[in-house]
Structures are given as C-alpha cells and as structure tokens.
Design a protein around this motif. Structure first.
Motif, mmCIF file in Angstrom:
data_model
loop_
_atom_site.group_PDB
_atom_site.id
_atom_site.type_symbol
_atom_site.label_atom_id
_atom_site.label_comp_id
_atom_site.label_asym_id
_atom_site.label_seq_id
_atom_site.Cartn_x
_atom_site.Cartn_y
_atom_site.Cartn_z
ATOM 1 N N MET A 1 -0.107 0.605 -4.844
ATOM 2 C CA MET A 1 0.753 1.688 -5.090
ATOM 3 C C MET A 1 0.442 2.852 -4.243
ATOM 4 S SD MET A 1 1.605 4.155 -8.547
ATOM 5 C CE MET A 1 -0.066 5.115 -8.514
ATOM 6 N N THR A 2 1.356 3.314 -3.483
ATOM 7 C CA THR A 2 1.520 4.417 -2.399
ATOM 8 C C THR A 2 2.190 5.665 -3.253
ATOM 9 O OG1 THR A 2 1.251 2.863 -0.644
ATOM 10 C CG2 THR A 2 1.712 5.301 -0.228
ATOM 11 N N VAL A 3 1.464 6.889 -3.125
ATOM 12 C CA VAL A 3 2.248 7.928 -3.639
ATOM 13 C C VAL A 3 2.124 9.131 -2.762
ATOM 14 C CG1 VAL A 3 1.958 9.915 -5.280
ATOM 15 C CG2 VAL A 3 1.476 7.401 -5.775
ATOM 16 N N THR A 4 3.396 9.662 -2.298
ATOM 17 C CA THR A 4 3.280 11.151 -1.509
ATOM 18 C C THR A 4 4.294 11.996 -2.085
ATOM 19 O OG1 THR A 4 3.602 9.287 0.576
ATOM 20 C CG2 THR A 4 4.484 11.488 1.013
ATOM 21 N N ARG A 5 3.458 13.158 -1.933
ATOM 22 C CA ARG A 5 4.227 14.493 -2.431
ATOM 23 C C ARG A 5 4.163 15.569 -1.604
ATOM 24 N NH1 ARG A 5 1.880 15.826 -8.430
ATOM 25 N NH2 ARG A 5 3.312 17.551 -7.920
ATOM 26 N N PRO A 6 5.134 16.245 -1.558
ATOM 27 C CA PRO A 6 5.045 17.532 -0.410
ATOM 28 C C PRO A 6 3.888 18.470 -0.710
ATOM 29 C CG PRO A 6 7.266 17.190 -1.109
ATOM 30 C CD PRO A 6 6.443 16.283 -2.015
ATOM 31 N N GLY A 7 3.153 18.560 0.377
ATOM 32 C CA GLY A 7 1.961 19.491 0.000
ATOM 33 C C GLY A 7 0.793 18.825 -0.539
ATOM 34 N N TYR A 8 0.754 17.585 -0.659
ATOM 35 C CA TYR A 8 -0.496 16.765 -1.257
ATOM 36 C C TYR A 8 -0.630 15.886 -0.110
ATOM 37 C CZ TYR A 8 -0.009 19.160 -5.590
ATOM 38 O OH TYR A 8 0.072 20.276 -6.532
ATOM 39 N N PRO A 9 -1.996 15.295 -0.071
ATOM 40 C CA PRO A 9 -2.462 14.133 0.587
ATOM 41 C C PRO A 9 -1.629 12.714 0.304
ATOM 42 C CG PRO A 9 -4.022 14.534 -0.715
ATOM 43 C CD PRO A 9 -3.308 15.702 -0.933
ATOM 44 N N ARG A 10 -1.375 12.027 1.246
ATOM 45 C CA ARG A 10 -0.823 10.494 1.076
ATOM 46 C C ARG A 10 -1.868 9.663 0.425
ATOM 47 N NH1 ARG A 10 3.429 6.908 3.607
ATOM 48 N NH2 ARG A 10 2.614 4.615 3.744
ATOM 49 N N TRP A 11 -1.815 9.151 -0.686
ATOM 50 C CA TRP A 11 -2.831 8.237 -1.324
ATOM 51 C C TRP A 11 -2.265 6.803 -1.755
ATOM 52 C CZ3 TRP A 11 -3.297 7.413 -6.726
ATOM 53 C CH2 TRP A 11 -2.301 8.168 -7.557
ATOM 54 N N THR A 13 -3.676 3.372 -4.465
ATOM 55 C CA THR A 13 -4.370 2.701 -5.434
ATOM 56 C C THR A 13 -4.129 1.302 -5.603
ATOM 57 O OG1 THR A 13 -5.739 2.997 -7.629
ATOM 58 C CG2 THR A 13 -3.114 3.563 -7.401
ATOM 59 N N ALA A 14 -5.044 0.646 -5.633
ATOM 60 C CA ALA A 14 -4.899 -0.875 -6.123
ATOM 61 C C ALA A 14 -6.094 -1.367 -6.958
ATOM 62 C CB ALA A 14 -5.047 -1.526 -4.833
ATOM 63 N N ASN A 15 -5.607 -2.439 -7.658
ATOM 64 C CA ASN A 15 -6.374 -2.976 -8.788
ATOM 65 C C ASN A 15 -6.103 -4.327 -9.017
ATOM 66 O OD1 ASN A 15 -6.391 -3.484 -12.020
ATOM 67 N ND2 ASN A 15 -8.051 -2.689 -11.380
ATOM 68 N N ALA A 16 -7.035 -5.153 -9.210
ATOM 69 C CA ALA A 16 -6.844 -6.464 -9.525
ATOM 70 C C ALA A 16 -7.965 -6.851 -10.613
ATOM 71 C CB ALA A 16 -6.977 -7.506 -8.241
ATOM 72 N N GLN A 17 -7.542 -7.640 -11.646
ATOM 73 C CA GLN A 17 -8.494 -8.130 -12.743
ATOM 74 C C GLN A 17 -9.607 -9.167 -12.246
ATOM 75 O OE1 GLN A 17 -6.591 -8.958 -16.385
ATOM 76 N NE2 GLN A 17 -7.940 -10.917 -16.706
ATOM 77 N N GLY A 18 -9.144 -9.736 -10.990
ATOM 78 C CA GLY A 18 -10.320 -10.913 -10.582
ATOM 79 C C GLY A 18 -10.382 -12.106 -11.705
ATOM 80 N N PRO A 19 -11.461 -12.526 -11.650
ATOM 81 C CA PRO A 19 -11.746 -13.705 -12.446
ATOM 82 C C PRO A 19 -12.413 -13.433 -14.009
ATOM 83 C CG PRO A 19 -13.804 -13.493 -11.117
ATOM 84 C CD PRO A 19 -12.570 -12.406 -10.475
#
Length: 236
Positions: A1-11, A13-19
């Motif tokens: 997921m990528t999030v961009t909001r005016p006045g805030y940094p672009r960031w 996050t990613a997640n995987a359950q794995g085994p």
C-alpha cells in the motif's frame, strides 16, 4: 500500500504472512489534526497464536495514536498498558514520531528495527533487545537461538528499558525481524537502491531469501525522492 497526502511524506507499507500459521505483525500510522506529522508504529507479536496477533494490533494502534508531545517512550508505555488490559499476549514494537526540527524520534522494545535512508546511505537506528545482543555486547559466545529470545517487550518494558534514538533523516524504514533477519543491512540497501522500490519489494525479497516468519515493512520516502504524486484510494 502506498499513501500520499498533501503536506505529509509519501510512505508505503507491506506485509506477508510467510510460512507461519497466522499473521502476528501489525502497523499503525496516525496523523492527529493540527499535529506535526505522522506517527508510525510497527509491532511483531511474540509467538504464533491469536493472542500474539491481538497484542501486535493493540500495541501498534495504541502507540500510533499517542500524542506527539508525549514522546515515543510514552508511546511504548501506552502500548504496554493497552496490551496488558486487552490480552495475555505480548509483542515487540518500534515507534517513530516526528521531531520538531525534522526527522524522527524513535523508541523501541524488543527486536523490531528502525533505519534511516537518504537514498544512498542506510543507517540502523536501533539495537535489538535480544539475548544475543546482550552477550555480544559483553564479548561472550552467542548461539543462533539467542537471536530469537527478546529481553524486553511491550508487556514487560519499564521506562528505563526502552531504547531511544533520533535521526534528522526524512527517509525512514521500520521492519519486523521477518524482513531484516533474512536480508541483513546489505540486502535491505540493495533493494532500496533500485529505483521505484519500497516496502513491497523488501517483503518479497525477504521471503525469497528464505524468510520463515511474518514479514512487515514501513517505508517513508526521503523528501528528495518524492518527485511524483500518486493518488491512492483509502477505504473508510
């Protein structure tokens, strides 16, 4: 997921359950109205059960919503109180709060990590609270098992046991051990050095390297790297 909001940094996050049998990692991000920026938190439940997953979600949410003026140590303590009230589970946690003059103030308990990244240099900001680090600091032999035994956690850490750090960098990376253990610092840098990469690529690389745990990353792009703006629909 990528999030961009005016006045805030672009960031990202990613997640995987794995085994693992379930996902016991969690991320929190919160920008209070009128606040100086976004508070980021990443928690990793201790164990592979429902209590661990609830502890991680509880810790990440409570830490991220702590008022910035209270500081990141208070965010970890607030997370601890929330965990003790809601579950018998436990978690490790790293929190990053905006600093007054730019950059971030960091606090952590356990082996979740924070790094700074300026587009070229990766610098580790945290020291794992593990049995391995305890003995390594005392120049004593370390076994592989010690790398997985934490000496502080959200549930147990007192104010004097919480690690702290600061960085002036606008680029920030938070990781669970499912990312940084398989990749190491050199592996993380190699991924981030490729144009257009971020949290998702780090998680994918960690699993491809043989990661056997939940893998989670939060990546805040350095300001200089934010040359485009991309709208991202966020569900209510």
């Amino acid at each position: 997921m990528t999030v961009t909001r005016p006045g805030y940094p672009r960031w990202h996050t990613a997640n995987a359950q794995g085994p693992r049998s379930l996902n016991a990692d969690a991320v929190g991000a919160y920008a209070a109205a009128g606040g100086p920026g976004i508070v980021f938190a990443l928690a990793d439940g201790v164990g592979d059960d429902a209590a661990a997953a609830l502890a991680a979600r509880t810790a990440a949410a409570a830490a991220a919503r702590t008022a910035v003026h209270k500081g990141p140590v208070e965010a970890v303590l607030t997370a601890g109180r929330a965990v003790r009230e809601r579950t018998l589970g436990d978690a490790v946690l790293v929190v990053a709060m905006p600093a007054e003059r730019g950059g971030y103030r960091i606090a952590w308990a356990g082996d979740a990590r924070a790094y700074s990244w300026d587009g070229t240099t990766l610098a580790r900001l945290t020291t794992d609270h593990t049995l391995a680090e305890y003995f390594r600091a005392r120049h004593q032999p370390v076994t592989p098992r010690m790398e997985h035994v934490v000496t502080t956690s959200v549930r147990t850490a007192g104010p004097d046991e919480i690690g702290t750090a600061e960085t002036t960098s606008t680029g920030l990376l938070l990781t669970s051990d499912g990312v940084h253990k398989p990749l190491g610092g050199s592996g993380i840098r190699a991924v981030l050095a490729r144009p257009g990469t971020g949290a998702a690529e780090l998680v994918e690389a960690a699993l491809a390297r043989g990661g056997s745990d939940n893998a989670t990353a939060v990546y805040v792009e350095p300001v200089a790297a934010d040359v485009t703006t991309e709208r991202f629909p966020v569900a209510a």
